[in-house]
Design an enzyme around this catalytic site. Structure first.
Site, mmCIF file in Angstrom:
data_model
loop_
_atom_site.group_PDB
_atom_site.id
_atom_site.type_symbol
_atom_site.label_atom_id
_atom_site.label_comp_id
_atom_site.label_asym_id
_atom_site.label_seq_id
_atom_site.Cartn_x
_atom_site.Cartn_y
_atom_site.Cartn_z
ATOM 1 N N ASN A 13 9.097 33.139 -50.772
ATOM 2 C CA ASN A 13 8.662 33.575 -49.444
ATOM 3 C C ASN A 13 7.519 34.562 -49.634
ATOM 4 O O ASN A 13 7.743 35.716 -49.980
ATOM 5 C CB ASN A 13 9.864 34.231 -48.734
ATOM 6 N N TRP A 14 6.305 34.068 -49.416
ATOM 7 C CA TRP A 14 5.127 34.904 -49.699
ATOM 8 C C TRP A 14 4.865 35.930 -48.596
ATOM 9 O O TRP A 14 3.996 36.778 -48.732
ATOM 10 C CB TRP A 14 3.891 34.025 -49.900
ATOM 11 N N LYS A 15 5.548 35.827 -47.471
ATOM 12 C CA LYS A 15 5.357 36.752 -46.331
ATOM 13 C C LYS A 15 3.861 36.843 -45.988
ATOM 14 O O LYS A 15 3.171 35.846 -46.073
ATOM 15 C CB LYS A 15 5.982 38.105 -46.667
ATOM 16 N N HIS A 69 14.468 35.067 -40.487
ATOM 17 C CA HIS A 69 14.390 36.074 -41.555
ATOM 18 C C HIS A 69 14.630 37.454 -40.943
ATOM 19 O O HIS A 69 14.242 37.703 -39.789
ATOM 20 C CB HIS A 69 13.010 35.998 -42.219
ATOM 21 N N GLU A 121 13.182 40.164 -41.248
ATOM 22 C CA GLU A 121 11.978 40.834 -40.742
ATOM 23 C C GLU A 121 11.627 40.324 -39.344
ATOM 24 O O GLU A 121 11.185 41.083 -38.486
ATOM 25 C CB GLU A 121 10.819 40.625 -41.734
ATOM 26 N N GLU A 152 20.815 37.145 -47.086
ATOM 27 C CA GLU A 152 19.901 38.184 -47.537
ATOM 28 C C GLU A 152 20.335 39.524 -46.953
ATOM 29 O O GLU A 152 19.981 39.859 -45.814
ATOM 30 C CB GLU A 152 18.472 37.888 -47.060
ATOM 31 N N GLY A 155 13.266 43.721 -50.592
ATOM 32 C CA GLY A 155 12.080 44.514 -50.916
ATOM 33 C C GLY A 155 12.388 45.932 -51.366
ATOM 34 O O GLY A 155 11.498 46.770 -51.443
ATOM 35 N N SER A 197 15.542 41.159 -53.545
ATOM 36 C CA SER A 197 15.211 41.722 -54.858
ATOM 37 C C SER A 197 15.634 40.859 -56.037
ATOM 38 O O SER A 197 16.045 41.375 -57.075
ATOM 39 C CB SER A 197 15.777 43.147 -54.977
ATOM 40 N N GLY A 252 11.147 37.020 -52.470
ATOM 41 C CA GLY A 252 9.964 37.604 -51.840
ATOM 42 C C GLY A 252 9.003 38.111 -52.904
ATOM 43 O O GLY A 252 8.239 37.352 -53.491
ATOM 44 N N GLY A 253 9.081 39.398 -53.194
ATOM 45 C CA GLY A 253 8.139 40.059 -54.109
ATOM 46 C C GLY A 253 7.891 39.306 -55.409
ATOM 47 O O GLY A 253 6.728 39.131 -55.822
HETATM 48 P P1 PGA Z 1 12.442 40.349 -51.839
HETATM 49 O O1 PGA Z 1 12.400 39.550 -50.442
HETATM 50 O O2 PGA Z 1 12.696 39.337 -52.925
HETATM 51 O O3 PGA Z 1 11.071 40.982 -51.951
HETATM 52 O O4 PGA Z 1 13.518 41.373 -51.740
HETATM 53 C C1 PGA Z 1 13.298 38.495 -50.184
HETATM 54 C C2 PGA Z 1 13.076 37.953 -48.791
HETATM 55 O O5 PGA Z 1 12.781 38.739 -47.888
HETATM 56 O O6 PGA Z 1 13.176 36.726 -48.550
#
Ligand code: PGA
Length: 254
Positions: free
Chosen positions: A10-12, A96, A98, A168, A174, A214, A235-236
């Site tokens: 997930n590149w956001k 998600h 967010e 999640e 993050g 994470s 994500g990251g």
């Molecule tokens: P993260 O994000 O790996 O940076 O914690 C995961 C996500 O939000 O899908």
């Protein structure tokens, strides 16, 4: 029943077109022709075509981070399922945390999107997760149950087996604070049990449940070897081909 592990990036809101293409190239090169797991990249929607040009004809699949649950029409600024499949998507991330927190998405809204995704032949990755406050108040299971029941409202048994759930925990996204394998497995097992009650135990056995929050090359192996953890939403660590490949390589063959 073996569920194929699904690792999705997930590149956001990250990358620009050149960086998106080179990150996708890096992933394609790192995973080779016949990876042991299923892999999807979810770039920002404006770069879906850019990434699709790189991943077409490779085992790396494509996903979007959101969709709008409507056919073509007067919905300024939105993108629908037909557009996503048109540019090569197989997956779409829905609900998600967010989007739930920043854009006010509710379970009812996620459910509408889920039906639009399925009608458009996209595999939805439905995200759920509790906040730290909810975990500390011992509300994790009730929060997850409400989110899953609400987000999957109206979903029939025949289609349920093909969806993906991503657990999640909001406190792990993050933050570098990953859930322990025991914490994650306990919630995944709870989710599978709940899906068994909502559909049938046989259907629940087929639904893939990813962990997200994470995930890194160093913690992926222990998470992915849990019996109810069927992949990762990353994500990251998906923003560096080497790290993302490290997570893919940490997955047990399925
Ligand atoms: P993260 O994000 O790996 O940076 O914690 C995961 C996500 O939000 O899908």
């Amino acid at each position: 029943m073996t569920r194929r592990i699904l690792i999705a990036g997930n590149w956001k809101i990250n990358t620009r077109s050149a960086a998106a293409a080179s990150l996708a190239k890096g992933v394609v090169e790192a995973v080779g022709k016949s990876p042991a797991v299923e892999i999807a990249l979810c770039p920002p929607s404006v770069y879906l075509s850019t990434v699709s040009e790189v991943t077409a004809g490779t085992p790396v699949e494509l996903g979007a981070q959101n969709l709008y649950a409507a056919e073509d029409g007067a919905f300024t600024g939105e993108v629908n399922a037909a557009m996503l499949t048109d540019v090569g998507c197989q997956f779409v991330i829905l609900g998600h945390s967010e989007r739930r927190q920043l854009m006010g998405e509710t379970d009812a809204c996620v459910s509408k999107k889920l039906h639009a995704a399925l009608a458009g032949n996209l595999t939805p990755i439905v995200c759920v997760g509790e906040t730290l406050e909810q975990r500390e108040a011992d509300e994790t299971e009730s929060v997850i149950e409400t989110q899953i029941r609400g987000s999957l409202e109206g979903l029939d048994e025949a289609r349920a087996a093909g969806i993906v759930i991503a657990y999640e925990p909001v406190w792990a996204i993050g933050t570098g604070k990953v859930a322990s394998k025991e914490q994650a497995e306990a919630v995944h097992a709870f989710i599978r049990d709940l899906l068994g009650k909502m559909f049938t135990p046989g259907v629940a056995e087929q639904i893939r449940i990813q962990y997200g929050g994470s995930v890194k090359p160093g913690n992926a192996a222990e998470l992915l070897s849990q019996p109810n953890i069927d992949g990762a939403l990353v994500g990251g660590a998906s923003l560096k081909a080497e790290d993302f490949a490290g997570i893919i390589n940490a997955a047990p063959a399925s």
